[in-house]
Design a protein around this motif. Structure first.
Motif, PDB file in Angstrom:
ATOM      1  N   ILE A  91     -21.214 -19.979  37.291  1.00  0.00           N
ATOM      2  CA  ILE A  91     -21.721 -18.637  37.629  1.00  0.00           C
ATOM      3  C   ILE A  91     -20.591 -17.710  38.071  1.00  0.00           C
ATOM      4  O   ILE A  91     -20.517 -16.560  37.599  1.00  0.00           O
ATOM      5  N   SER A  99     -27.245 -24.472  34.794  1.00  0.00           N
ATOM      6  CA  SER A  99     -26.826 -23.643  35.930  1.00  0.00           C
ATOM      7  C   SER A  99     -26.668 -22.178  35.565  1.00  0.00           C
ATOM      8  O   SER A  99     -26.576 -21.334  36.455  1.00  0.00           O
ATOM      9  N   THR A 100     -26.611 -21.846  34.272  1.00  0.00           N
ATOM     10  CA  THR A 100     -26.458 -20.448  33.866  1.00  0.00           C
ATOM     11  C   THR A 100     -27.608 -19.978  32.978  1.00  0.00           C
ATOM     12  O   THR A 100     -27.488 -18.961  32.299  1.00  0.00           O
ATOM     13  N   ASN A 146     -31.351 -18.556  39.018  1.00  0.00           N
ATOM     14  CA  ASN A 146     -30.030 -18.219  38.487  1.00  0.00           C
ATOM     15  C   ASN A 146     -29.884 -16.716  38.286  1.00  0.00           C
ATOM     16  O   ASN A 146     -28.833 -16.129  38.596  1.00  0.00           O
TER      17      ASN A 146
END
Length: 284
Positions: free
Chosen positions: A149, A235-236, A63
């Motif tokens: 993102i 995801s972040t 990430n």
């Protein structure tokens, strides 16, 4: 002798804590060691091997790489483009534009992140309201892994590009105008003048801005922490976010110190690579 006070301060607030963190990285220092030092054990490179076997670390590393690979060109490109626009002699109210565009950089990051959470809200956010005006379905900007993102990158670019814009504006003022005028008289177009006159002149500044931007994007923490808490579906989660959780959520301070040194080595390696590229193009 004159540098000694400054060097002493640097040693106190940077070198000493760094050495102490290095010492922690080879131990299992945790909340139990905080209560009783007799619980502290030396584990050598055990933290490093455990880190490499942790799937979340690799997810955070990936990430972070995405944030840096996409964010640095966005931040540098927008700031350089804006500086070139403001460098035009026909632009009016230049000081006003510079102050307005620089203002987000000096605004509190937590406060602006909270405001952007409302702007990106799925139900009543301004961005989705604008999309609705052109009959586009609302987007779950912060709740969809496909958009989380890009949403944070949009915010970070808006937040930091003003600093580089000011730096590039100052660099553009040093471009030799006689060379620019000679190129113009020789029939060189705008792109040719930028490529062969402006870019070499601001090369060292461009390199500095790139190095600082890469280091900044590799240390993203507050933005995902405030806006998404590392989600959705991790995801972040960034390297710094992972380090924060290890150190202050799970109180695994030895592992957190190991993550810090991995990040230090990563930033140092990329800085050396960029510096070498700068020397190759005679920007240093």
């Amino acid at each position: 002798m004159f540098a000694a006070p400054v060097l002493a301060v640097i040693a106190l607030v940077f070198v000493l804590p760094t050495l102490l963190a290095l010492g922690l990285s080879v131990t299992d220092y945790s909340i139990y060691a905080l209560a009783d030092w007799s619980n502290l054990r030396f584990v050598g490179f055990g933290n490093f091997t455990d880190l490499l076997a942790t799937p979340l670390f690799w997810r955070a590393l990936g990430n972070t790489a995405v944030f840096a690979a996409l964010g640095v060109p966005m931040a540098i490109g927008t700031s350089l483009f804006t500086a070139l626009l403001l460098n035009d002699a026909t632009v009016r109210w230049k000081p006003l534009w510079r102050v307005a565009l620089f203002a987000p950089y000096v605004t509190g990051i937590v406060a602006t992140a909270v405001v952007w959470r409302f702007l990106l809200n799925t139900r009543f956010g301004l961005l989705n309201w604008l999309l609705a005006q052109i009959e586009v379905a609302p987007v779950d900007w912060l709740g969809d892994p496909r958009w989380s993102i890009p949403a944070i990158l949009l915010f970070v670019t808006w937040k930091v590009f003003g600093y580089n814009m000011i730096v590039f504006t100052a660099a553009l003022a040093t471009v030799p105008q006689d060379l620019m005028e000679a190129a113009r008289l020789d029939g060189a177009g705008a792109w040719t003048r930028f490529r062969h006159v402006t870019l070499p002149a601001i090369g060292p500044t461009l390199l500095l801005a790139t190095v600082l931007s890469v280091a900044g994007f590799l240390q993203l923490f507050a933005e995902p922490y405030v806006m998404t808490l590392g989600g959705p579906s991790q995801s972040t989660v960034t390297i710094l976010y992972f380090m924060f959780d290890e150190g202050f959520k799970w109180w695994n301070l030895g592992q957190a110190s190991t993550v810090a040194f991995v990040l230090l080595l990563l930033i140092l390696s990329l800085t050396l690579i960029q510096t070498r590229i700068g020397r190759r193009y005679e920007w240093l």
